[in-house]
Design an enzyme around this catalytic site. Structure first.
Site, PDB file in Angstrom:
ATOM      1  N   ALA A  69      64.981 -12.611  96.468  1.00 51.45           N
ATOM      2  CA  ALA A  69      65.083 -11.555  95.447  1.00 51.45           C
ATOM      3  C   ALA A  69      66.396 -10.784  95.559  1.00 51.45           C
ATOM      4  O   ALA A  69      66.459  -9.609  95.225  1.00 51.45           O
ATOM      5  CB  ALA A  69      63.896 -10.603  95.581  1.00 51.45           C
ATOM      6  N   GLY A  84      69.400 -11.937  94.261  1.00 51.20           N
ATOM      7  CA  GLY A  84      70.400 -12.368  93.276  1.00 51.20           C
ATOM      8  C   GLY A  84      70.793 -11.278  92.301  1.00 51.20           C
ATOM      9  O   GLY A  84      70.130 -10.245  92.177  1.00 51.20           O
ATOM     10  N   ARG A 100      72.009 -12.934  83.961  1.00 54.72           N
ATOM     11  CA  ARG A 100      71.553 -13.352  82.631  1.00 54.72           C
ATOM     12  C   ARG A 100      70.583 -12.352  81.998  1.00 54.72           C
ATOM     13  O   ARG A 100      70.309 -12.431  80.809  1.00 54.72           O
ATOM     14  CB  ARG A 100      70.898 -14.749  82.714  1.00 54.72           C
ATOM     15  CG  ARG A 100      71.903 -15.872  82.961  1.00 54.72           C
ATOM     16  CD  ARG A 100      71.249 -17.174  83.400  1.00 54.72           C
ATOM     17  NE  ARG A 100      70.927 -17.173  84.827  1.00 54.72           N
ATOM     18  CZ  ARG A 100      70.356 -18.195  85.463  1.00 54.72           C
ATOM     19  NH1 ARG A 100      70.030 -19.289  84.800  1.00 54.72           N
ATOM     20  NH2 ARG A 100      70.102 -18.126  86.760  1.00 54.72           N
ATOM     21  N   LYS A 149      66.823  -7.794  88.762  1.00 54.38           N
ATOM     22  CA  LYS A 149      66.011  -8.660  87.892  1.00 54.38           C
ATOM     23  C   LYS A 149      64.539  -8.609  88.272  1.00 54.38           C
ATOM     24  O   LYS A 149      63.667  -8.485  87.395  1.00 54.38           O
ATOM     25  CB  LYS A 149      66.516 -10.105  87.978  1.00 54.38           C
ATOM     26  CG  LYS A 149      65.603 -11.085  87.261  1.00 54.38           C
ATOM     27  CD  LYS A 149      66.216 -12.436  87.042  1.00 54.38           C
ATOM     28  CE  LYS A 149      66.262 -13.275  88.287  1.00 54.38           C
ATOM     29  NZ  LYS A 149      66.748 -14.639  87.992  1.00 54.38           N
ATOM     30  N   THR A 207      71.138 -19.524  97.344  1.00 58.92           N
ATOM     31  CA  THR A 207      69.737 -19.548  97.788  1.00 58.92           C
ATOM     32  C   THR A 207      69.591 -20.090  99.220  1.00 58.92           C
ATOM     33  O   THR A 207      68.734 -19.627  99.978  1.00 58.92           O
ATOM     34  CB  THR A 207      68.886 -20.395  96.822  1.00 58.92           C
ATOM     35  OG1 THR A 207      69.548 -21.642  96.575  1.00 58.92           O
ATOM     36  CG2 THR A 207      68.672 -19.679  95.497  1.00 58.92           C
ATOM     37  N   ASN A 236      64.919 -15.718  83.896  1.00 57.14           N
ATOM     38  CA  ASN A 236      66.336 -15.405  84.065  1.00 57.14           C
ATOM     39  C   ASN A 236      66.874 -14.561  82.929  1.00 57.14           C
ATOM     40  O   ASN A 236      67.974 -14.037  83.014  1.00 57.14           O
ATOM     41  CB  ASN A 236      67.153 -16.698  84.147  1.00 57.14           C
ATOM     42  CG  ASN A 236      66.728 -17.543  85.338  1.00 57.14           C
ATOM     43  OD1 ASN A 236      66.637 -17.054  86.456  1.00 57.14           O
ATOM     44  ND2 ASN A 236      66.429 -18.804  85.091  1.00 57.14           N
ATOM     45  N   ARG A 272      45.213  13.952  79.968  1.00 52.75           N
ATOM     46  CA  ARG A 272      46.205  13.931  81.049  1.00 52.75           C
ATOM     47  C   ARG A 272      45.510  13.977  82.405  1.00 52.75           C
ATOM     48  O   ARG A 272      44.288  14.124  82.479  1.00 52.75           O
ATOM     49  CB  ARG A 272      47.197  15.070  80.831  1.00 52.75           C
ATOM     50  CG  ARG A 272      48.064  14.818  79.578  1.00 52.75           C
ATOM     51  CD  ARG A 272      48.868  16.031  79.206  1.00 52.75           C
ATOM     52  NE  ARG A 272      49.599  16.553  80.351  1.00 52.75           N
ATOM     53  CZ  ARG A 272      50.004  17.812  80.466  1.00 52.75           C
ATOM     54  NH1 ARG A 272      49.729  18.688  79.520  1.00 52.75           N
ATOM     55  NH2 ARG A 272      50.674  18.198  81.527  1.00 52.75           N
ATOM     56  N   ASN A 326      30.903  24.456  72.153  1.00 56.38           N
ATOM     57  CA  ASN A 326      31.636  24.032  70.964  1.00 56.38           C
ATOM     58  C   ASN A 326      32.931  24.829  70.874  1.00 56.38           C
ATOM     59  O   ASN A 326      32.923  26.054  70.846  1.00 56.38           O
ATOM     60  CB  ASN A 326      30.813  24.254  69.699  1.00 56.38           C
ATOM     61  CG  ASN A 326      31.505  23.600  68.517  1.00 56.38           C
ATOM     62  OD1 ASN A 326      31.354  22.406  68.281  1.00 56.38           O
ATOM     63  ND2 ASN A 326      32.299  24.374  67.801  1.00 56.38           N
TER      64      ASN A 326
HETATM   65  C1  UD1 Z   1      67.143 -22.092  91.322  1.00 57.80           C
HETATM   66  C2  UD1 Z   1      67.310 -23.487  91.907  1.00 57.80           C
HETATM   67  C3  UD1 Z   1      66.960 -24.493  90.833  1.00 57.80           C
HETATM   68  C4  UD1 Z   1      65.555 -24.272  90.351  1.00 57.80           C
HETATM   69  C5  UD1 Z   1      65.359 -22.827  89.881  1.00 57.80           C
HETATM   70  C6  UD1 Z   1      63.882 -22.578  89.652  1.00 57.80           C
HETATM   71  C7  UD1 Z   1      69.099 -23.355  93.602  1.00 57.80           C
HETATM   72  C8  UD1 Z   1      70.511 -23.633  93.892  1.00 57.80           C
HETATM   73  N1  UD1 Z   1      68.674 -23.658  92.361  1.00 57.80           N
HETATM   74  O1  UD1 Z   1      68.073 -21.966  90.250  1.00 57.80           O
HETATM   75  O2  UD1 Z   1      67.075 -25.810  91.358  1.00 57.80           O
HETATM   76  O3  UD1 Z   1      65.264 -25.177  89.294  1.00 57.80           O
HETATM   77  O4  UD1 Z   1      65.783 -21.899  90.889  1.00 57.80           O
HETATM   78  O5  UD1 Z   1      63.640 -21.337  89.052  1.00 57.80           O
HETATM   79  O6  UD1 Z   1      68.372 -22.919  94.476  1.00 57.80           O
HETATM   80  N2  UD1 Z   1      68.889 -15.464  95.299  1.00 57.80           N
HETATM   81  C9  UD1 Z   1      69.085 -14.773  96.473  1.00 57.80           C
HETATM   82  N3  UD1 Z   1      70.312 -14.824  97.063  1.00 57.80           N
HETATM   83  C10 UD1 Z   1      71.338 -15.535  96.550  1.00 57.80           C
HETATM   84  C11 UD1 Z   1      71.115 -16.239  95.345  1.00 57.80           C
HETATM   85  C12 UD1 Z   1      69.877 -16.185  94.739  1.00 57.80           C
HETATM   86  O7  UD1 Z   1      68.179 -14.124  96.983  1.00 57.80           O
HETATM   87  O8  UD1 Z   1      72.408 -15.533  97.152  1.00 57.80           O
HETATM   88  C13 UD1 Z   1      67.555 -15.395  94.670  1.00 57.80           C
HETATM   89  C14 UD1 Z   1      67.562 -14.822  93.262  1.00 57.80           C
HETATM   90  O9  UD1 Z   1      67.337 -13.423  93.307  1.00 57.80           O
HETATM   91  C15 UD1 Z   1      66.387 -15.545  92.598  1.00 57.80           C
HETATM   92  C16 UD1 Z   1      66.302 -16.847  93.357  1.00 57.80           C
HETATM   93  O10 UD1 Z   1      67.062 -16.697  94.538  1.00 57.80           O
HETATM   94  O11 UD1 Z   1      65.170 -14.838  92.745  1.00 57.80           O
HETATM   95  C17 UD1 Z   1      66.849 -18.012  92.557  1.00 57.80           C
HETATM   96  O12 UD1 Z   1      68.172 -17.712  92.167  1.00 57.80           O
HETATM   97  P1  UD1 Z   1      68.656 -18.000  90.697  1.00 57.80           P
HETATM   98  O13 UD1 Z   1      70.080 -17.599  90.589  1.00 57.80           O
HETATM   99  O14 UD1 Z   1      67.707 -17.468  89.727  1.00 57.80           O
HETATM  100  O15 UD1 Z   1      68.593 -19.603  90.730  1.00 57.80           O
HETATM  101  P2  UD1 Z   1      68.442 -20.572  89.513  1.00 57.80           P
HETATM  102  O16 UD1 Z   1      69.752 -20.768  88.868  1.00 57.80           O
HETATM  103  O17 UD1 Z   1      67.316 -20.154  88.659  1.00 57.80           O
HETATM  104 CA    CA Z   2      65.882 -18.426  88.578  1.00 63.30          CA
END
Ligand code: UD1
Ligand code: CA
Length: 477
Positions: A22, A24, A28, A35, A93, A241, A346, A390
């Site tokens: 979580a 990222g 988008r 997010k 990731t 996303n 309330r 009342n």
């Molecule tokens: C990722 C997968 C993709 C898969 C999709 C499913 C990778 C490279 N790709 O793509 O194959 O189909 O999820 O939904 O893994 N996050 C971090 N740290 C980071 C980067 C991301 O914690 O450095 C977290 C984001 O907050 C998110 C999750 O990892 O919750 C996935 O990242 P996101 O950028 O949404 O990956 P996708 O492009 O959706």
């Molecule tokens: Ca994603």
């Protein structure tokens, strides 16, 4: 002698550790907020995922936070036993998982990795994945088939059901992009093999990130491949996303919850116009009319009619009550109560059996006794009201003197005439009557009549005199 094996003899199945990604940016979403704190119904996405991993029986729950970390931590503050691990630089990731296992010292047992942006995941699905992974040397991952796989990683699955590798959309050749088997981003690794190989990830890809998806190929090459498990309900794995996907996920969750409610005996005129949070309970033969939202720890009993256009948050409703165009927050409504249209209850409002809060009525921190009625255009605040009272139209308890709040007490069987101001602190005794238009500043004893009104002046024969004066015209200047 029959001796039970000691725990040292029995290999104890270690409960899976969950890692929720979580950190990222969520670019988008075009948002100034994290997010994963965007809500599906009344709950941030990341909390839905926490619920799912908890339902799957995970022991430790680690959430990798980074971008807007404070917001994500705050969203998780009420979740017991959730540990946040900070990923200071978002390098992908794979890097996020590495930070979690190394930072939190995860060394053994199954490691379930899920994304914080997949709110529709079910606990059973995750439990089944963990179960299946237990018999595979490299663990297992979930896949789904989408006719339009845009945005997802494509999973190349061998004839033996093992995943050979995952190719991200941005790195895919046209042939690879045509593959419709998508990566859900849900994996169950073995902690030891994950730790043994995670250092081998590189940033040699279109996004210059450490992709967790590359673990699939690393493990296959090491002779410990991961099994690909197709999830029958592809919707469950939907990643959010964008705002459009958030709306789709919300609609899917709404459909899931409403179907369960209807199965349990709740009527909905149009289930697409009713939104019910996951902790809400609704009794049999209750009807939920369009544009109704039931959120938080709300409970509604049987045979009620709720809506149209009603929002109840953390509110308890008994049986056979009717709430029409009502907004209630932290209120308690007992049996056979009628509210609205356009009632506002309330926190601390308590409407006892058979009572009524009618149209354009606001009630705060007050008890309305059995069978008492506040039918029209009133504000009742900080009031203890007895039974069978009342309250005439337009009456108000003036509970605030500009600095402090004060209480009003109204006894049983009191009749308050229309347009009465009860200036608190004040008390009106049992059976008292207050004449319309009064400003009550002193206590009224039981059984008394209180009337505070300047005397009416009546001028008989006014009209002919007025007409005569008008014909004479105004005196010349
Ligand atoms: C990722 C997968 C993709 C898969 C999709 C499913 C990778 C490279 N790709 O793509 O194959 O189909 O999820 O939904 O893994 N996050 C971090 N740290 C980071 C980067 C991301 O914690 O450095 C977290 C984001 O907050 C998110 C999750 O990892 O919750 C996935 O990242 P996101 O950028 O949404 O990956 P996708 O492009 O959706
Ligand atoms: Ca994603």
């Amino acid at each position: 002698m029959n001796v039970a094996p000691s725990s040292a003899d029995t290999p104890r199945a270690t409960a899976a550790t969950a890692i929720i990604l979580a950190a990222g940016e969520g670019t988008r979403m075009k948002s100034s907020h994290a997010k994963v704190v965007h809500q599906v119904l009344d709950r941030p996405m990341v909390r839905w995922v926490v619920d799912a991993v908890r339902a799957a029986g995970c022991g430790r729950i680690l959430v990798v936070v980074g971008s807007h970390a404070d917001e994500v931590r705050a969203a998780l503050a009420q979740e017991p036993g959730v540990e946040c691990v900070e990923q200071e630089r978002r390098l992908g990731t794979g890097h996020a998982v590495r930070v979690a296992v190394e930072g939190a010292g995860v060394t053994e047992g199954p490691v379930l990795v899920v994304c914080g942006d997949t709110p529709l995941l079910r606990g059973e699905t995750l439990a089944a994945l963990v179960g299946a992974a237990a018999t595979e040397p490299g663990g297992a991952l979930l896949t789904m088939t989408y006719a339009d796989p845009t945005g997802y990683g494509r999973v190349m699955v061998g004839a033996d059901g093992h995943a050979a590798r995952i190719v991200e959309q941005k790195d895919a050749t046209p042939a690879e992009a045509a593959c419709t088997t998508c990566n859900a981003g849900v994996y169950c690794f073995d902690a030891a093999s994950l730790r043994a190989h995670i250092g081998e990830l590189t940033q040699e890809n279109a996004q210059h990130e450490f992709y967790l998806t590359d673990m699939v190929q690393l493990l296959a090459r090491a002779g410990t491949p991961m099994r690909a498990i197709e999830c029958p309900d592809a919707d469950e794995l939907m990643g959010v996303n964008s705002r459009s996907q958030l709306a789709r996920a919300t609609r899917a969750m709404q459909g899931r919850i409403n179907a369960a409610l209807m199965d349990a005996g709740v009527t909905m005129l149009d289930p697409s116009q009713v939104w019910v949070g996951p902790d809400v309970r609704v009794g049999r033969d209750t009807t939920l009319l369009p544009l109704t939202m039931l959120y938080g720890a709300t409970t509604v009993g049987s045979d009620c009619v709720i809506g149209p256009n009603t929002r109840l948050t953390d509110t308890v409703v008994g049986d056979r009550s009717v709430l029409d165009e009502t907004v209630a927050i932290g209120a308690t409504v007992d049996d056979d109560v009628s509210c609205g249209p356009r009632a506002y209850l309330r926190p601390g409002a308590h409407l006892m059996d058979g009572s009524k809060a009618g149209t354009h009525v606001e009630i705060k921190n007050s008890t309305i006794g059995r069978g008492s009625k506040v039918p029209h255009l009133s504000y009742i605040g900080d009031t203890q009201m007895g039974e069978g009272v009342n309250i005439g139209a337009g009456s108000i308890t003036c509970n605030y003197d500009g600095r402090d709040k004060h209480r009003t007490t109204i006894g049983d069987g009191v009749f308050v005439g229309s347009d009465t101001m009860m200036v608190a602190p004040v008390s009106i005794g049992d059976g008292a009557t207050v004449g319309a238009g009064s400003v009550i500043t002193r206590d009224v004893p039981a059984g008394a009549l209180a009337l505070e009104r300047s005397e009416q002046r009546t001028v008989p024969g006014w009209l002919p005199r007025w007409k005569r004066d008008a014909q004479k015209g105004a005196p010349e200047a």
